[in-house]
Structures are given as structure tokens and as C-alpha cells.
Design a protein around this motif. Sequence first.
Motif, short mmCIF file in Angstrom:
data_model
loop_
_atom_site.label_atom_id
_atom_site.label_comp_id
_atom_site.label_asym_id
_atom_site.label_seq_id
_atom_site.Cartn_x
_atom_site.Cartn_y
_atom_site.Cartn_z
N ASP A 18 0.57 -1.22 0.00
CA ASP A 18 -0.06 0.16 -0.17
C ASP A 18 0.72 1.49 0.03
N ALA A 19 0.60 2.16 -1.06
CA ALA A 19 1.32 3.43 -0.86
C ALA A 19 1.56 4.40 0.26
N GLU A 20 0.41 4.12 1.07
CA GLU A 20 0.50 4.77 2.48
C GLU A 20 0.97 4.17 3.66
N THR A 21 0.39 2.88 3.70
CA THR A 21 0.94 2.27 4.88
C THR A 21 1.99 1.21 4.63
N ALA A 22 2.20 0.81 3.54
CA ALA A 22 3.40 -0.07 3.29
C ALA A 22 2.95 -1.36 3.53
N VAL A 23 1.81 -1.72 3.93
CA VAL A 23 1.12 -3.15 4.16
C VAL A 23 0.97 -4.00 2.79
N TRP A 24 1.50 -5.27 2.74
CA TRP A 24 1.36 -6.06 1.64
C TRP A 24 -0.05 -6.43 1.43
N GLN A 25 -0.76 -6.28 0.49
CA GLN A 25 -1.95 -6.74 0.19
C GLN A 25 -2.03 -7.66 -1.23
N PRO A 26 -2.75 -8.93 -1.16
CA PRO A 26 -2.79 -9.33 -2.53
C PRO A 26 -3.35 -8.69 -3.59
N MET A 27 -2.78 -8.33 -4.70
CA MET A 27 -3.39 -7.68 -5.80
C MET A 27 -4.12 -8.54 -6.85
N ALA A 28 -3.42 -9.68 -7.11
CA ALA A 28 -3.94 -10.51 -8.33
C ALA A 28 -3.55 -11.78 -7.68
N GLU A 29 -4.63 -12.73 -8.19
CA GLU A 29 -4.35 -14.31 -7.96
C GLU A 29 -4.42 -15.14 -9.35
N ALA A 30 -3.72 -16.21 -9.38
CA ALA A 30 -4.16 -17.06 -10.75
C ALA A 30 -3.75 -18.32 -10.46
N GLY A 31 -4.74 -19.27 -11.10
CA GLY A 31 -4.14 -20.74 -10.95
C GLY A 31 -4.84 -21.20 -9.72
N ARG A 32 -4.03 -22.30 -8.98
CA ARG A 32 -4.77 -22.79 -7.76
C ARG A 32 -4.58 -22.04 -6.54
N SER A 33 -5.55 -21.72 -5.63
CA SER A 33 -5.73 -20.89 -4.67
C SER A 33 -4.56 -21.42 -3.61
N LEU A 34 -4.15 -20.33 -2.80
CA LEU A 34 -3.20 -20.81 -1.59
C LEU A 34 -4.08 -21.27 -0.14
N GLY A 35 -5.37 -20.83 -0.36
CA GLY A 35 -5.96 -21.23 0.97
C GLY A 35 -5.40 -20.45 2.22
N ASN A 36 -5.14 -21.70 3.12
CA ASN A 36 -4.86 -21.20 4.66
C ASN A 36 -3.13 -21.01 4.68
N MET A 37 -2.43 -21.29 3.33
CA MET A 37 -1.12 -20.99 3.05
C MET A 37 -0.71 -19.50 2.77
N LEU A 38 -1.86 -18.71 2.50
CA LEU A 38 -1.52 -17.51 2.33
C LEU A 38 -0.59 -16.64 3.21
#
Length: 202
Positions: free
Chosen positions: A63-83
Motif C-alpha cells: 500500500d502506498a501509504e501504509t506499506a502493508v502488503w496486500q494480494p492484488m492478483a491471483e491466478a491458478g490454484r488458490s493458496l487457501g490457508n497457506m496465504l
Amino acid sequence: MQAMAQEMSLALESHDLRARELEMLSRLQTASRLSELNDELSDVLAHTVEALNVDGGILFVADAETAVWQPMAEAGRSLGNMLPLVQSLAAGAAQGEGPVSIRGLDQGGNEGIRSLLAAPLRTEGQMLGSLVLWADRHNAFSRRRTQLVAIVANQAALLVANHRLYLKGEYKAALAERARLAREIHDGLAQTLGYLKLPTAP
């Protein structure tokens, strides 16, 4: 004869991989809808996952202001609880200069992910996020594929940086328009008040 057939098979496989890589790079060059960053990044990630024939991918953007990492895009098999695990691996890998490949993840109970590659999204010394790909096979990321992912990550970083500049430009344009309207209202009101005073003057 069998050796020649194997060589032909390897040559065709290499040609097919090269064609997919070129298509993916071509797609990156045409990514220009700055107002639709999420769609662009999702498209780029989907093409990357398909071209490299891996199981999935995720693109984290800080995030430009908080610098917290957010998932912006996903493709293929989901990570589920491994995110959360993958997010922390991506953040750690992003501290390095280039992509980091992690093998043998299935030994820790992370079923479905045996190889993972994290490439930092960095432009002009600024860390913007990370591109992470994973596969359910060992040694899924050769040197050539790692270099290709680094190119994709650099292009994605440029998309994010350009989008932020675009938003800043829009914000500045909105502020300038507000200031212009305020001046016009102020000037118009001053003129109206001045006109109203004229008839009442002796």
C-alpha cells in the motif's frame, strides 16, 4: 533413431515454451489501461502462470501509504490457508536483489507446493511488492524461467508505479480544478456584490 526422436521432442518442447514466453512478453508490452490496474495485473499474472506451466501465482503490492502488503492478483490454484506463509516468504525474499527460489516446501506439510519462486517488484530503488509463483513439482524454476519471472516482475513494478503517478496526476488535476472553481465563485460573488452596491450608492 531413438536419440533423434528425443532430440526432436526436446526441440519442440523448447520451441513451445519459447512461443509461450514471447506471447507473455508481448502481453506485457500492451498493458496500458492505467485506470484498471487490478485487471492488468490479473491478466499479466494469468499469462505468466499459463506460459510457465505452474500451478499458481499471486502478486502482492505494498500500500502506498501504509506499506502493508496486500494480494492484488491471483491466478491458478488458490493458496487457501497457506496465504500468510507465502506472504511472509515473499516479504523476506523481497529484501534481496533478485528472485529467490525455494525448493522442498512439501517436507513441512505444505502439500501442493514443492517449488516456490518470489521475485521483488522494485523500481527506482522503491520496493512495491512481490510476484510469487508455485508448482507441485521439484525444480520447477530453471535459471531461464527465473530470469523471465524477473522481467515480468520488473514490468509489473512499472505498471504499479505508473498507476500511482496516474492517480497523483488525477488528484492534482482535481485539486487544480477545485481551486479554479473556487476562484471563479469568489470572483463572481465579488462582482455580484460590487454590482449590488452600485445602485445603492448616492
